[in-house]
Design a protein around this motif. Sequence first.
Motif, PDB file in Angstrom:
ATOM      1  N   LYS A  11       0.836  -1.212   0.000  1.00 32.76           N
ATOM      2  CA  LYS A  11       0.000   0.000   0.000  1.00 32.76           C
ATOM      3  C   LYS A  11       0.866   1.254   0.000  1.00 32.76           C
ATOM      4  CE  LYS A  11      -3.871  -2.142   2.408  1.00 32.76           C
ATOM      5  NZ  LYS A  11      -4.531  -2.374   3.701  1.00 32.76           N
ATOM      6  N   PRO A  96      -0.913   5.043   8.809  1.00 37.07           N
ATOM      7  CA  PRO A  96      -0.801   3.891   9.720  1.00 37.07           C
ATOM      8  C   PRO A  96       0.082   2.781   9.154  1.00 37.07           C
ATOM      9  CG  PRO A  96      -3.084   4.612   9.559  1.00 37.07           C
ATOM     10  CD  PRO A  96      -2.326   5.337   8.485  1.00 37.07           C
TER      11      PRO A  96
ATOM     12  N   ILE B  98      -6.323   6.517  -0.592  1.00 33.79           N
ATOM     13  CA  ILE B  98      -5.175   6.375   0.313  1.00 33.79           C
ATOM     14  C   ILE B  98      -5.671   6.049   1.714  1.00 33.79           C
ATOM     15  CG2 ILE B  98      -3.239   7.574   1.402  1.00 33.79           C
ATOM     16  CD1 ILE B  98      -3.163   9.381  -1.113  1.00 33.79           C
ATOM     17  N   ASP B 101      -7.264   2.671   2.082  1.00 33.56           N
ATOM     18  CA  ASP B 101      -6.266   1.595   2.157  1.00 33.56           C
ATOM     19  C   ASP B 101      -5.733   1.421   3.569  1.00 33.56           C
ATOM     20  OD1 ASP B 101      -4.573   2.006  -1.091  1.00 33.56           O
ATOM     21  OD2 ASP B 101      -6.304   0.813  -0.457  1.00 33.56           O
ATOM     22  N   PHE B 102      -5.457   2.547   4.215  1.00 37.75           N
ATOM     23  CA  PHE B 102      -4.726   2.465   5.481  1.00 37.75           C
ATOM     24  C   PHE B 102      -5.610   2.426   6.723  1.00 37.75           C
ATOM     25  CE2 PHE B 102      -0.333   2.504   4.372  1.00 37.75           C
ATOM     26  CZ  PHE B 102      -0.264   3.113   3.134  1.00 37.75           C
ATOM     27  N   TYR B 103      -6.790   2.994   6.644  1.00 33.35           N
ATOM     28  CA  TYR B 103      -7.679   2.987   7.815  1.00 33.35           C
ATOM     29  C   TYR B 103      -8.687   1.854   7.671  1.00 33.35           C
ATOM     30  CZ  TYR B 103      -5.746   7.348   9.513  1.00 33.35           C
ATOM     31  OH  TYR B 103      -4.884   8.304  10.002  1.00 33.35           O
TER      32      TYR B 103
END
Lengths: 273, 286
Positions: A11, A96, B98, B101-103
Amino acid sequence: MNNLSLSRILKLIKFEFLLHKKYYLLLIFGAFLLVTLYLTQYLSYQRIDMTQYGEKNNFYNGAYFFYVIAILLFVVGQSFMDLRSKVSAERYLLLPALPLEKLFSQFIVKFTLAFLVMPTIFALSAILARWIALEFLIQWTGGITNIDIIDFDVLIPIKQSADWLYYIFILSLILFIPSAIFTGSQYFGKWNIVMVPLFIIVFSVATALSPFIISNLFNDGNKTLGYFLDSSWNIKVFGNEAPLMIYVLLVLFYTGAVLSYIISYYKLKEREV
Amino acid sequence: MISIKKLSFSYPKKPRLCEEMDLELGEGKIIGLLGMNGAGKSTLMRLMAGLLKPVSGEVKFHEVSTFDRAVSFLNQMIFVPEKVSVPEFLKVNEYVSIYKDFYTGFDSDRFEKLLSEFQIIGNQRISNLSFGQQKKLQIAIGLSTGAKLLLFDEPTNSLDIPSKSTFRRVLSGSLQEDQTMVISTHQVKDIENLVDQIIVLDEGKVKLHADLEALENQFVFSQGPQAPEQAIFVESHLLGAQYIARQPEGERISGGSPDLELLFNAVIAGKLTGEFLSTQNQVTHE
């Protein structure tokens, strides 16, 4: 969740290409265009047939040497671009993901580009340039017509040698210089392309001159530089002889190659915005 | 949720911004963080977000130091800075991807609903958005991440009047019970009737940390032709005076919810300081 995750690394790689796609597209197409143009012009005006000297008409080495320098400066030396401004650094640091994952993703992107993609671009440009030169230009420029297609050997930085120490020394440079430039980006930002090469030159010269300088400080100052470069100081290791300084530099370069990434990790971890 | 113990911080070669600060922020609150310019509001937000490292002391989120920037913390926290920078060459949907994807808790339905409330089209280029719209976009993203701790630094700067109204409406209906939102602002009017807890910073210290409901139980915030004699803070007003007075013993006068501007001025003047939370009952005043 706090363990290393391949999915997050992927990612982060996607994030890198999404946010900097202009830079990567410009880099790839720009490199292809510039190398093609340069080599087309260069190959078209070759007058000396190297085969008469037992050599190949493989005129790509010089261009590739400078191309590699450009790759180091403009690809490897552009790591962590998101840390160069306060606002993008906030976003990047708060994504994160672990600092180690962020480091890995940058390493994968930059070094894959530098050591796989960009050499391929050069090879394709060279093939195209040769074709254009032979098909369209040489009839007008009067250059030689038996230009060889680019060899795979051109793209490999280590040339054949009987001396294993040569391989070890070149390998140390291949490992150290990119690692220093990669880490330097976190310290020098856009000035990395100037500061780290300067640092490497100054460091190497200082190290090589250090015995001469220290000797003159603590001794009677009668020793010249030539004294320290005298072959009688050569150290023999496993049958190979080389100046002591070479072994000193080997230790420093290999250590530096490892430490660079450790420094990069902690610089990222401790970064404040 | 957020535990700050003996926090001291200063920027390099600058005077201390805070010294041995203690603060505890619980769950399920919208907290207004107020202070004069340079009081350290943004700095405190950044310390809570893990962007700055304390010189000494600790800032922890559920027992994890925020500056460690562990994934378990970052996944539960969203920070919307005062100056938002959104890559203008991207489309809105590309940029949001974005965060999706990350949260892991990102709520796409909620995001679409917020976009609609803020009147932003999802497939347009960010370069077509004004600065205020970019800010609304970032706020919408922040509210959709599912984060437990939401830090908004001056969120209403650059918002037009209708958008401020939308912001207040959206926020008051958005917060879950296990979420905490901290809004740092010097535009007190923008967060009135929105926050339920107030922190006032001054000279590097927490001068007031109070639940508004608890304050309302202890004090009367009112205005009239004259302030009562026992008023602890008085400001002149067009129609006479605005004042803060203690609730009389055995009585409860309803003066309305605390006027945050009046309260802030009283705190800065040193007339009303202390910690007044619904689990505690300590207040001091001169």
